[in-house]
Every structure is written in C-alpha cells, then in structure tokens.
Motif scaffolding. Structure first.
Motif, PDB file in Angstrom:
ATOM      1  N   ASP A 223       0.661  -1.542   0.137  1.00 28.10           N
ATOM      2  CA  ASP A 223       0.289   0.348  -0.153  1.00 28.10           C
ATOM      3  C   ASP A 223       0.809   1.404   0.223  1.00 28.10           C
ATOM      4  O   ASP A 223       0.480   2.483  -0.749  1.00 28.10           O
ATOM      5  CB  ASP A 223      -0.796  -0.140   1.028  1.00 28.10           C
TER       6      ASP A 223
ATOM      7  N   SER B  62      -5.864  -7.062  11.237  1.00 32.03           N
ATOM      8  CA  SER B  62      -5.373  -8.047   9.880  1.00 32.03           C
ATOM      9  C   SER B  62      -6.906  -8.402   9.837  1.00 32.03           C
ATOM     10  O   SER B  62      -6.811  -8.492   7.994  1.00 32.03           O
ATOM     11  CB  SER B  62      -4.249  -8.273  10.360  1.00 32.03           C
TER      12      SER B  62
ATOM     13  N   LYS C  38      -9.848  -8.751   9.341  1.00 36.62           N
ATOM     14  CA  LYS C  38     -10.951  -7.930   8.839  1.00 36.62           C
ATOM     15  C   LYS C  38     -10.454  -7.373   7.184  1.00 36.62           C
ATOM     16  O   LYS C  38     -11.284  -7.112   6.243  1.00 36.62           O
ATOM     17  CB  LYS C  38     -11.408  -6.844   9.807  1.00 36.62           C
ATOM     18  N   GLN C  39      -9.114  -6.745   7.112  1.00 41.98           N
ATOM     19  CA  GLN C  39      -8.760  -6.986   6.362  1.00 41.98           C
ATOM     20  C   GLN C  39      -8.660  -7.695   4.993  1.00 41.98           C
ATOM     21  O   GLN C  39      -8.911  -7.398   4.233  1.00 41.98           O
ATOM     22  CB  GLN C  39      -7.025  -6.327   6.862  1.00 41.98           C
TER      23      GLN C  39
ATOM     24  N   GLU D 193     -11.188  -9.528   4.218  1.00 42.73           N
ATOM     25  CA  GLU D 193     -12.685  -9.746   3.987  1.00 42.73           C
ATOM     26  C   GLU D 193     -12.852 -11.064   4.201  1.00 42.73           C
ATOM     27  O   GLU D 193     -13.914 -11.246   2.883  1.00 42.73           O
ATOM     28  CB  GLU D 193     -12.358  -9.187   2.820  1.00 42.73           C
TER      29      GLU D 193
END
Length: 512
Positions: free
Chosen positions: A55, A150, A152-153, A155
């Motif tokens: 990122d 982490s 949750k990222q 998905e």
C-alpha cells in the motif's frame, strides 16, 4: 472610477490575499512542501509486512505521476532485500520491466492463505501472562487488536473465518510428514482451503497409509544367502540390559569377560546363562531364533564367537575392520547413553582372496573461516551422519559446537562418546558449485580402509571415458571425510555404469 469599483469588490489586505490563495491552492502542493520527506521501508520475505509495503509503495511511487516506470523500477529494487530481492533479481532494471517485476512480487507474496495463517498463528499462540501486570495486559490487548484488525482486512465472513480457524487448529495437530503433504496440496491455490478440503485430504491419506501398511505386512522377509556379505547395523536408542557376567549395561557379546574366554568357555557361559547359541540373546532357544545371521566362518547356526575352529586372537583368514573407534568394548556411561542419539557405522571387510572397492572421492571441504582443503572422502550410507577427522578440523580452524553423540557399530559394539562437531561445506574439487553445508562430527581417526592391490580397472570398457571422482580408487591415501546418509542423497546424481559379475560399477555424483 475607483470609488465605484470598491462598491462591487471591497479592497483586500495582502495577508488576506495570501490566505485566500493558499485556501484555493491544491492540497498536495501545500502538504508536500511543508511535510518531511517520507522514506520507503525495506521489504524482505516476511509475508505479514507485505500488505503495508504494497500500500505504501503503491501510494507514493506507482500513483506518483511525476515518476516514470524506470524511476519506479529503481525505487522497487532499492527497497527489496533477502528473498524478495531474489524474486526480481534476474529482471533487468528498465522501464519496460517494472510491471513484470511488480506482478512477480504480488504473485510471490500476495497470498491470502499465507496471511490468514500468519494472523491466526499470532492470535492462537498468544503467550499466557504469568502474573498480574499492567504492561503485560496492554501488550496482550495490542496484539489481539492487531490480529483482529488484520483478519478483518482479509474480508472473510464470520462463517469463513470459523472454518479457517478450524482448519488451522486441526492441521497443526498433524504429524510433520502429513502436515508437509497438506501444505503442498493447499499451496496449489492462494485462497484459504475449506474444512471439506481438509477432511477429504485426511480420508485419502488414511486410505493410502492403510493400503501401504497391508502391502508391507504381506511381504515375506528375504533370506540371506550363504555368501559373504558386508552389512551395516544401526543401533537403537534404548540402552542394553545389565550383562550377567560383569553387571555392566552392555550386550552379552561385547563383554570383556566373554571375549577373553576361549570358544569352549564361551559355549559353557552361554549354557549357564541360558542364552541362544545363534544370537546370544536371552529368552529363547536356538530352534526358536528368528535371526537371519549365522556363523561367518562355517555358515552354521551358531554365533561366530562360538566357532570351535577359530578364535578372535588366531583367525588370520578373515579380519573385520570397522571404524577405528569401533574396536572399543568399554560400555557407555549411563549419563551419556540416555542423552544422546546412537549413530551407526559401517563395517569394512577385507579378504585375502578378493578385493572390495568402496566409493571414494577427492572433494573440497571448506569452513566459515574461509579456509578450504582438497581431501579424500568415503561415501557410505551406513553412517547416519557425516564425520571429519581431527586433522582436517584443525586445518579448517572452524568454530566447534557441542554435539554429544554415542556411537555404536556392527554387533552393537560401543565405539565411544563424542561431543564436538563443526559446520563444513562440501563441493567438487573442480567446481565450487554446487556446494552443500552439513554439520559433521569430529573423530580422531575415521577408518583404516585400504584396499589390496587392484588391477588397472580404468581399462574396463564399461568405465571408459568417465571422469573419476577418485583417480586412484585403489590407493591407500587417508580418509579425512565420511559422507553419511544426511548428505549422500544430495551428492548422488542419475547414471550408473555396470559391468560383468565381480566387476566394479560407477555411480555418477557431483564429484565425478
């Protein structure tokens, strides 16, 4: 006219005009001129750092319109280290290759399956707090929040996350070999495997092991012929029971009292202590003995030490030459026998009627100290580990490590306890690559192997035009390295040349 214009646009002070211009200026022009420069962090092979690096690099470098692809490629190469640098190390630094390098990095490190395992491991392997402590509680809370954020990222839905946790827990309970096979199978896809995939794998694995076990149990053990054979014995970890003659913990066949006796006296001792005449074990008679071995002299069903026509002190027809240390019959001390793994040594047999050639090679051995020597080595799978002589260890000047090992040879003879080893590199004498690193045990001397006079075997047609690993395999040059089973499979290559009966064969290797 000035008074009329002031009614439409009141006069503005210089300070107000500057503030208005900054307010309407682009935000990037203001922020970049006032903020400190942002440094790109280096990235190695750690998968949990990939998302942060990706990122940041994408925002600062890829989306920067002032940079061309050549500059982006230059920045990418300067940020990579370790295995990440090796991933794009062969790609030339050109503008056209930036997209290729970036896609290669994403294919190598952007794996949702690996990231999921890393975050689950950090969450499920949290260290318990030993005592009440505010600092430990805060550290535990931060680790949990980081792992949950982490996850949750990634998905993943709650149902998928529950399945992922279940798969992770079950796979970590598998044995190392099965876990390795599962990792190989699940690596075919970057997406996390499902619970059904794991259950299907376990079912197929169990069926395969059952079929293999039944196939192995149906095979009958092959009988040994009456010809002389060279064998290697591997001793077990368990220490032998107490000897009935001297009460020491060693096998009956290596007791000094038993060995000093004559063959007739040995037979009497075997009868008194109710031992098997063939294997010298306790608890069964010779008719119930399941050992495939017999007397080496007459091939009858009795132990070689009980043969009446030969004694160990007067038998000149056949002598057994094991590793020099293997002639010792001193019993291992209980302290060392319980804390070390017993290794195995080969037995080298020399006979007056024929000559046996073992696999020898001249190799290059190096150390971390930067010193290297070309020495003669013996390749033998009968050894569980690799050995080096004390002479070579002193010349290499490498750092020695403590590695206590108790060694046994053929006939369960205790060869001694050794506790020093060193890290060496092994390669061909003609080329520094390939090179293999191995931890080798240090012994004062390795073997007295020296074949009897051999004819010109290089004139044999099936061995013609071969590059010999040992130009003179029949020489009496000293052996300074014994390559055991821990390194044997790495140095052996495809290709075998066989001749007629009794003629030597050639096995291809990195040494020749």
């Amino acid at each position: 006219m000035a008074e009329a214009l002031e009614e439409f646009e009141p006069p503005v002070s210089p300070r107000s005009a500057l503030d208005a211009s900054l307010a309407h200026a682009p935000a990037s022009a203001f922020s970049l001129s006032h903020l400190p420069p942002i440094k790109l962090p280096p990235f190695d092979e750690k998968h949990d750092d990939w998302a942060s690096f990706r990122d940041r690099f994408h925002a600062l470098i890829i989306e920067n319109r002032d940079l061309n692809n050549f500059a982006r490629m230059h920045f990418l190469q300067s940020c990579l280290k370790g295995r990440a640098a090796d991933c794009v190390g062969d790609i030339a630094i050109t503008g056209e290759n930036f997209d290729v390098a970036w896609k290669a990095l994403k294919a190598r490190f952007e794996s949702k399956r690996r990231l999921l395992n890393i975050h689950l491991a950090s969450l499920l392997n949290l260290t318990a707090i030993p005592k009440e402590s505010a600092a430990d509680l805060i550290s535990l809370r931060d680790k949990v929040n980081l792992a949950v954020a982490s996850l949750k990222q990634l998905e993943r839905s709650p149902a998928e996350l529950w399945t992922d946790t279940l798969v992770y827990i079950i796979s970590n309970q598998l044995d190392p070999i099965t876990r390795k096979a599962w990792n190989v199978k699940s690596s075919d896809n970057d997406e996390p495997p499902s619970f059904a995939d794991l259950m299907k794998f376990l079912d197929s694995r169990a069926r395969a092991l059952e079929d293999f076990s039944s196939c192995q149990s149906g095979k009958t053990s092959s009988k040994y012929s009456s010809e002389n054979k060279v064998t290697a014995a591997t001793a077990s970890k368990s220490s032998p029971s107490a000897c009935p003659l001297c009460k020491a913990r060693h096998y009956f066949s290596v007791c000094s009292t038993f060995l000093k006796s004559s063959p007739n006296q040995r037979r009497d001792l075997v009868k008194v202590h109710k031992r098997c005449f063939n294997c010298l074990s306790h608890g069964h008679a010779i008719k119930d003995c399941k050992s495939n071995f017999s007397c080496r002299t007459c091939q009858q069903r009795h132990h070689s030490l009980l043969h009446l026509a030969s004694d160990s002190s007067s038998n000149h027809e056949s002598t057994t030459d094991a590793s020099p240390a293997s002639t010792s019959t001193d019993p291992p001390s209980p302290s060392t026998a319980s804390e070390t793994t017993v290794q195995s040594l080969s037995t080298l047999t020399k006979r007056s009627k024929s000559s046996v050639l073992l696999a020898t090679a001249w190799i290059t051995v190096g150390s971390a100290a930067g010193r290297s020597f070309m020495v003669r080595a013996l390749l033998d799978q009968g050894f569980e580990i690799t050995f080096v002589s004390e002479r070579l260890a002193q010349n290499l000047r490498a750092k020695r490590v403590v590695m206590p090992v108790s060694i046994s040879a053929v006939g369960c003879v205790h060869a001694g306890n050794f506790n020093k080893a060193m890290l060496i590199s092994v390669s061909s004498r003609d080329s520094p690559s390939p090179s293999f690193r191995v931890t080798a045990l240090i012994m004062k001397s390795l073997t007295s192997y020296s074949p009897q006079s051999v004819g010109d075997i290089s004139s044999l047609t099936h061995l013609a035009e071969l590059r010999w690993a040992d130009p003179n395999p029949g020489s009496s040059d000293a052996i300074d390295v014994i390559i055991g089973a821990d390194l044997f499979s790495d140095v052996i290559l495809e290709g075998v040349r066989k001749g007629g009966v009794g003629e030597p064969l050639a096995q291809n290797s990195i040494f020749g």
